[in-house]
Motif scaffolding. Sequence first.
Motif, PDB file in Angstrom:
ATOM      1  N   TYR A   1      82.276  63.511  43.113  1.00 46.30           N
ATOM      2  CA  TYR A   1      81.794  62.146  43.263  1.00 46.30           C
ATOM      3  C   TYR A   1      81.314  61.891  44.691  1.00 46.30           C
ATOM      4  O   TYR A   1      81.774  62.515  45.646  1.00 46.30           O
ATOM      5  CB  TYR A   1      82.922  61.147  42.976  1.00 46.30           C
ATOM      6  N   ARG A   2      80.410  60.950  44.794  1.00 48.21           N
ATOM      7  CA  ARG A   2      80.079  60.331  46.075  1.00 48.21           C
ATOM      8  C   ARG A   2      80.377  58.843  45.921  1.00 48.21           C
ATOM      9  O   ARG A   2      79.853  58.197  45.004  1.00 48.21           O
ATOM     10  CB  ARG A   2      78.609  60.532  46.453  1.00 48.21           C
ATOM     11  N   VAL A   3      81.210  58.314  46.777  1.00 48.70           N
ATOM     12  CA  VAL A   3      81.589  56.910  46.656  1.00 48.70           C
ATOM     13  C   VAL A   3      80.612  56.073  47.467  1.00 48.70           C
ATOM     14  O   VAL A   3      80.537  56.182  48.695  1.00 48.70           O
ATOM     15  CB  VAL A   3      83.027  56.670  47.138  1.00 48.70           C
ATOM     16  N   GLN A   4      79.837  55.270  46.777  1.00 48.21           N
ATOM     17  CA  GLN A   4      78.842  54.409  47.407  1.00 48.21           C
ATOM     18  C   GLN A   4      79.326  52.965  47.323  1.00 48.21           C
ATOM     19  O   GLN A   4      79.368  52.386  46.249  1.00 48.21           O
ATOM     20  CB  GLN A   4      77.480  54.571  46.725  1.00 48.21           C
ATOM     21  N   GLY A   5      79.705  52.419  48.477  1.00 49.95           N
ATOM     22  CA  GLY A   5      80.313  51.100  48.483  1.00 49.95           C
ATOM     23  C   GLY A   5      81.672  51.198  47.831  1.00 49.95           C
ATOM     24  O   GLY A   5      82.567  51.871  48.320  1.00 49.95           O
ATOM     25  N   HIS A   6      81.820  50.532  46.694  1.00 52.58           N
ATOM     26  CA  HIS A   6      83.080  50.593  45.951  1.00 52.58           C
ATOM     27  C   HIS A   6      82.949  51.418  44.679  1.00 52.58           C
ATOM     28  O   HIS A   6      83.929  51.552  43.937  1.00 52.58           O
ATOM     29  CB  HIS A   6      83.538  49.174  45.591  1.00 52.58           C
ATOM     30  N   GLU A   7      81.782  51.999  44.429  1.00 56.40           N
ATOM     31  CA  GLU A   7      81.532  52.652  43.154  1.00 56.40           C
ATOM     32  C   GLU A   7      81.476  54.172  43.296  1.00 56.40           C
ATOM     33  O   GLU A   7      80.658  54.714  44.045  1.00 56.40           O
ATOM     34  CB  GLU A   7      80.213  52.169  42.558  1.00 56.40           C
ATOM     35  N   PRO A   8      82.352  54.901  42.594  1.00 53.02           N
ATOM     36  CA  PRO A   8      82.275  56.361  42.585  1.00 53.02           C
ATOM     37  C   PRO A   8      81.092  56.818  41.704  1.00 53.02           C
ATOM     38  O   PRO A   8      81.061  56.536  40.508  1.00 53.02           O
ATOM     39  CB  PRO A   8      83.607  56.802  41.967  1.00 53.02           C
ATOM     40  N   VAL A   9      80.134  57.482  42.313  1.00 47.84           N
ATOM     41  CA  VAL A   9      78.945  57.960  41.600  1.00 47.84           C
ATOM     42  C   VAL A   9      79.160  59.422  41.215  1.00 47.84           C
ATOM     43  O   VAL A   9      79.489  60.260  42.063  1.00 47.84           O
ATOM     44  CB  VAL A   9      77.685  57.815  42.471  1.00 47.84           C
ATOM     45  N   VAL A  10      78.971  59.727  39.959  1.00 53.04           N
ATOM     46  CA  VAL A  10      79.237  61.078  39.458  1.00 53.04           C
ATOM     47  C   VAL A  10      78.126  62.033  39.881  1.00 53.04           C
ATOM     48  O   VAL A  10      76.945  61.804  39.604  1.00 53.04           O
ATOM     49  CB  VAL A  10      79.350  61.080  37.917  1.00 53.04           C
ATOM     50  N   LEU A  11      78.496  63.116  40.551  1.00 53.17           N
ATOM     51  CA  LEU A  11      77.560  64.186  40.891  1.00 53.17           C
ATOM     52  C   LEU A  11      77.741  65.384  39.967  1.00 53.17           C
ATOM     53  O   LEU A  11      76.773  66.052  39.627  1.00 53.17           O
ATOM     54  CB  LEU A  11      77.757  64.619  42.342  1.00 53.17           C
ATOM     55  N   LYS A  12      78.974  65.668  39.592  1.00 57.37           N
ATOM     56  CA  LYS A  12      79.280  66.696  38.593  1.00 57.37           C
ATOM     57  C   LYS A  12      80.298  66.097  37.639  1.00 57.37           C
ATOM     58  O   LYS A  12      81.321  65.568  38.062  1.00 57.37           O
ATOM     59  CB  LYS A  12      79.834  67.973  39.243  1.00 57.37           C
ATOM     60  N   GLU A  13      80.010  66.174  36.353  1.00 55.96           N
ATOM     61  CA  GLU A  13      80.822  65.505  35.340  1.00 55.96           C
ATOM     62  C   GLU A  13      82.262  66.018  35.333  1.00 55.96           C
ATOM     63  O   GLU A  13      82.533  67.174  35.685  1.00 55.96           O
ATOM     64  CB  GLU A  13      80.205  65.726  33.954  1.00 55.96           C
ATOM     65  N   ASP A  14      83.168  65.148  34.915  1.00 53.91           N
ATOM     66  CA  ASP A  14      84.569  65.526  34.772  1.00 53.91           C
ATOM     67  C   ASP A  14      84.678  66.758  33.870  1.00 53.91           C
ATOM     68  O   ASP A  14      83.979  66.855  32.849  1.00 53.91           O
ATOM     69  CB  ASP A  14      85.372  64.383  34.157  1.00 53.91           C
ATOM     70  N   CYS A  15      85.553  67.674  34.255  1.00 60.41           N
ATOM     71  CA  CYS A  15      85.653  68.925  33.513  1.00 60.41           C
ATOM     72  C   CYS A  15      87.063  69.493  33.624  1.00 60.41           C
ATOM     73  O   CYS A  15      87.876  69.047  34.435  1.00 60.41           O
ATOM     74  CB  CYS A  15      84.638  69.944  34.030  1.00 60.41           C
ATOM     75  N   ASN A  16      87.344  70.466  32.807  1.00 57.11           N
ATOM     76  CA  ASN A  16      88.584  71.244  32.840  1.00 57.11           C
ATOM     77  C   ASN A  16      88.180  72.665  33.194  1.00 57.11           C
ATOM     78  O   ASN A  16      87.480  73.326  32.431  1.00 57.11           O
ATOM     79  CB  ASN A  16      89.268  71.173  31.473  1.00 57.11           C
ATOM     80  N   ILE A  17      88.609  73.162  34.352  1.00 60.94           N
ATOM     81  CA  ILE A  17      88.029  74.378  34.901  1.00 60.94           C
ATOM     82  C   ILE A  17      89.065  75.092  35.771  1.00 60.94           C
ATOM     83  O   ILE A  17      89.920  74.439  36.369  1.00 60.94           O
ATOM     84  CB  ILE A  17      86.771  74.015  35.736  1.00 60.94           C
ATOM     85  N   PRO A  18      89.002  76.425  35.868  1.00 59.21           N
ATOM     86  CA  PRO A  18      89.890  77.120  36.805  1.00 59.21           C
ATOM     87  C   PRO A  18      89.609  76.672  38.240  1.00 59.21           C
ATOM     88  O   PRO A  18      88.442  76.527  38.634  1.00 59.21           O
ATOM     89  CB  PRO A  18      89.532  78.593  36.601  1.00 59.21           C
ATOM     90  N   ALA A  19      90.659  76.455  39.013  1.00 55.01           N
ATOM     91  CA  ALA A  19      90.492  75.990  40.387  1.00 55.01           C
ATOM     92  C   ALA A  19      89.633  76.950  41.203  1.00 55.01           C
ATOM     93  O   ALA A  19      88.794  76.523  42.008  1.00 55.01           O
ATOM     94  CB  ALA A  19      91.858  75.808  41.048  1.00 55.01           C
ATOM     95  N   ALA A  20      89.814  78.255  40.996  1.00 49.50           N
ATOM     96  CA  ALA A  20      89.040  79.252  41.743  1.00 49.50           C
ATOM     97  C   ALA A  20      87.549  79.152  41.414  1.00 49.50           C
ATOM     98  O   ALA A  20      86.689  79.280  42.304  1.00 49.50           O
ATOM     99  CB  ALA A  20      89.559  80.656  41.448  1.00 49.50           C
TER     100      ALA A  20
END
Length: 234
Positions: A126-145
């Motif tokens: 996310y990039r937080v613009q003002g008070h709004e978190p703007v999605v840059l990469k969608e929420d996902c379930n992924i290995p941390a590495a």
Amino acid sequence: MRILAIDTSNDVLGVGLVDETKVIGEYITNLKKNHSIRVMPAIERLLADCETNPSELDKIVVAGGPGSYTGVRIGVTIAKTMAWSLGIPLSNVSSLAVLAASGRYFPGLVSPLFDARRGLIYTGLYRVQGHEPVVLKEDCNIPAAQWAEILKETNEPILFIGNDINIHSETFSSVLEEKAHFAAAGEFNPRPGELGLLGISRPEENIHTFTPNYIRLVEAEAKWLERQGKMTND
């Protein structure tokens, strides 16, 4: 306009009451206890302390996942039931977006995360613009590495935030080096007041068809489908 926010998507249990200009009240705990028996008393106590009758509520906002399968389901079920019984709108905000909002003052990108066990995480960028978190990469379930390697392609510092960052901090530091930054403990808990404020502008969900965002099947469901597939192929 008074909005009740409910978040039981992870260990943190949070309920908040907001209007368009302020957070009226919040109740937050970070305990591994049964949300199903604690959330309604928390809501009742918050409304009583804020001298608000349920009939005065104008909207319910819920953290709709991802996170703990049971936790997400509890919060969404209660939110849907209250919205239906009170005849008021229901809105949904990503549990990760709520957490990302706490990183609004960081001069870079924000990667909120929840541990999903076995080296996996729930996360997004996310990039937080003002008070709004703007999605840059969608929420996902992924290995941390794997997530660390994806983030390596960015040219900005990245703030990792959430109660589970210590589990994976070594992975991110080794891959991202000086680009990896980690939030302080006081920023780990998603704020229910933040959830309520974000939910003001979110669209109304269909109470009867709205379902949580689990992102992945729970293990029991995955194994059941795997067995069904084997039976079909036999």
